[in-house]
Design a protein around this motif. Structure first.
Motif, PDB file in Angstrom:
ATOM      1  N   GLN A  64       0.822  -1.206   0.000  1.00  0.00           N
ATOM      2  CA  GLN A  64       0.000   0.000   0.000  1.00  0.00           C
ATOM      3  C   GLN A  64       0.859   1.259   0.000  1.00  0.00           C
ATOM      4  N   LEU A  65       0.383   2.250  -0.735  1.00  0.00           N
ATOM      5  CA  LEU A  65       1.028   3.549  -0.841  1.00  0.00           C
ATOM      6  C   LEU A  65       0.027   4.616  -0.433  1.00  0.00           C
ATOM      7  N   ILE A  66       0.522   5.732   0.079  1.00  0.00           N
ATOM      8  CA  ILE A  66      -0.347   6.849   0.463  1.00  0.00           C
ATOM      9  C   ILE A  66       0.238   8.131  -0.115  1.00  0.00           C
ATOM     10  N   ASN A  67      -0.632   9.028  -0.574  1.00  0.00           N
ATOM     11  CA  ASN A  67      -0.145  10.306  -1.106  1.00  0.00           C
ATOM     12  C   ASN A  67      -0.396  11.436  -0.098  1.00  0.00           C
ATOM     13  N   ASP A  68      -0.049  12.661  -0.484  1.00  0.00           N
ATOM     14  CA  ASP A  68      -0.185  13.816   0.407  1.00  0.00           C
ATOM     15  C   ASP A  68      -1.635  14.118   0.773  1.00  0.00           C
ATOM     16  N   GLN A  69      -2.562  13.668  -0.068  1.00  0.00           N
ATOM     17  CA  GLN A  69      -3.984  13.912   0.208  1.00  0.00           C
ATOM     18  C   GLN A  69      -4.575  12.832   1.106  1.00  0.00           C
ATOM     19  N   GLY A  70      -3.758  11.848   1.506  1.00  0.00           N
ATOM     20  CA  GLY A  70      -4.227  10.780   2.376  1.00  0.00           C
ATOM     21  C   GLY A  70      -4.894   9.633   1.635  1.00  0.00           C
ATOM     22  N   GLU A  71      -4.841   9.651   0.303  1.00  0.00           N
ATOM     23  CA  GLU A  71      -5.434   8.576  -0.483  1.00  0.00           C
ATOM     24  C   GLU A  71      -4.507   7.362  -0.442  1.00  0.00           C
ATOM     25  N   VAL A  72      -5.072   6.227  -0.070  1.00  0.00           N
ATOM     26  CA  VAL A  72      -4.312   4.982   0.009  1.00  0.00           C
ATOM     27  C   VAL A  72      -4.680   4.106  -1.182  1.00  0.00           C
ATOM     28  N   ILE A  73      -3.648   3.592  -1.862  1.00  0.00           N
ATOM     29  CA  ILE A  73      -3.870   2.642  -2.946  1.00  0.00           C
ATOM     30  C   ILE A  73      -2.930   1.457  -2.725  1.00  0.00           C
ATOM     31  N   SER A  74      -3.321   0.327  -3.260  1.00  0.00           N
ATOM     32  CA  SER A  74      -2.418  -0.823  -3.283  1.00  0.00           C
ATOM     33  C   SER A  74      -2.046  -1.062  -4.738  1.00  0.00           C
ATOM     34  N   LEU A  75      -0.966  -1.787  -4.948  1.00  0.00           N
ATOM     35  CA  LEU A  75      -0.592  -2.098  -6.327  1.00  0.00           C
ATOM     36  C   LEU A  75      -1.658  -2.955  -6.993  1.00  0.00           C
ATOM     37  N   ALA A  76      -2.384  -3.741  -6.215  1.00  0.00           N
ATOM     38  CA  ALA A  76      -3.476  -4.550  -6.769  1.00  0.00           C
ATOM     39  C   ALA A  76      -4.569  -3.656  -7.361  1.00  0.00           C
ATOM     40  N   ASP A  77      -4.765  -2.476  -6.764  1.00  0.00           N
ATOM     41  CA  ASP A  77      -5.765  -1.528  -7.282  1.00  0.00           C
ATOM     42  C   ASP A  77      -5.408  -1.034  -8.672  1.00  0.00           C
ATOM     43  N   PRO A 145       5.386   4.928   1.520  1.00  0.00           N
ATOM     44  CA  PRO A 145       4.975   3.590   1.950  1.00  0.00           C
ATOM     45  C   PRO A 145       3.875   3.676   3.010  1.00  0.00           C
ATOM     46  N   HIS A 146       2.843   2.874   2.841  1.00  0.00           N
ATOM     47  CA  HIS A 146       1.764   2.798   3.837  1.00  0.00           C
ATOM     48  C   HIS A 146       1.704   1.405   4.458  1.00  0.00           C
ATOM     49  N   SER A 147       2.546   0.525   3.948  1.00  0.00           N
ATOM     50  CA  SER A 147       2.740  -0.805   4.523  1.00  0.00           C
ATOM     51  C   SER A 147       4.202  -1.173   4.266  1.00  0.00           C
TER      52      SER A 147
END
Length: 196
Positions: A64-77, A145-147
């Motif tokens: 999982q990754l997170i950006n400055d806006q707090g949006e979390v995405i995973s590579l699976a997404d 990195p968010h994970s």
């Protein structure tokens, strides 16, 4: 005093060399500037000769990754897209050196919904990263990195660049700096995009 001036005049080239060496030793931006010059001379081109997609269990897609806006995405997404993912840090001269070329690549694909150019600042220092991007006049998508970062993607060498195909397979990996501003990488990404 005249003796000192004479010594300085006779050793001007040595003084310039020593000054330049000291600047390179202590200045991250100076190192990056020198490395950018080497890239512009044609060195550090990505090796895009062959696309091999090894079989894998793809657990790294849960990263999982997170950006400055707090949006979390995973590579699976991001399945269904070709993903160019660059691991970097603000203190890393080779990372800084290749950033303008990644910006050029990003600009070429910014309206292509099937290709994502992402940068991942590995330390997670958002304020420092934001200041860096402003100072360098870059508008790349920055994530943190968010994970835990999977070892299949990143083994600790900065910069590292991974390209995932639309199925999430690792199609390309580069450890170290490369120039991503050329047509060869555009063609490579388009080739990966057309594969599925």
């Amino acid at each position: 005093m005249k003796k000192i001036v004479k010594i300085l005049k006779n050793n001007t080239s040595n003084l310039i060399f020593v000054t330049f060496a000291i600047i390179l030793l202590f200045s991250t931006d100076a190192k990056a500037f020198l490395q950018q010059g080497l890239m512009k001379m044609g060195l550090f081109q990505p090796d895009l000769e062959k696309v091999e997609i090894p079989p894998t269990n793809k657990n790294y897609l849960n990263f999982q990754l997170i950006n400055d806006q707090g949006e979390v995405i995973s590579l699976a997404d991001l399945k269904g897209k070709v993903v160019f993912l660059n691991f970097w840090a603000t203190w890393c001269p080779p990372c800084i050196a290749e950033m303008p070329s990644i910006q050029v690549l990003h600009d070429k694909f910014k309206v292509d919904d099937e290709v994502m150019i992402l940068t991942l600042e590995v330390e997670g220092k958002k304020e420092k990263t934001h200041q860096f991007m402003q100072r360098k006049k870059l508008n790349l998508p920055v994530y943190y990195p968010h994970s835990a970062i999977p070892s299949e993607l990143f083994k600790g060498s900065l910069p590292t660049t991974i390209i995932l195909d639309k199925e999430g397979n690792i199609a390309y990996t580069t450890f170290g700096m490369a120039d991503y501003s050329g047509q060869d990488i555009v063609d490579f990404l388009n080739e990966i995009k057309a594969m599925h």
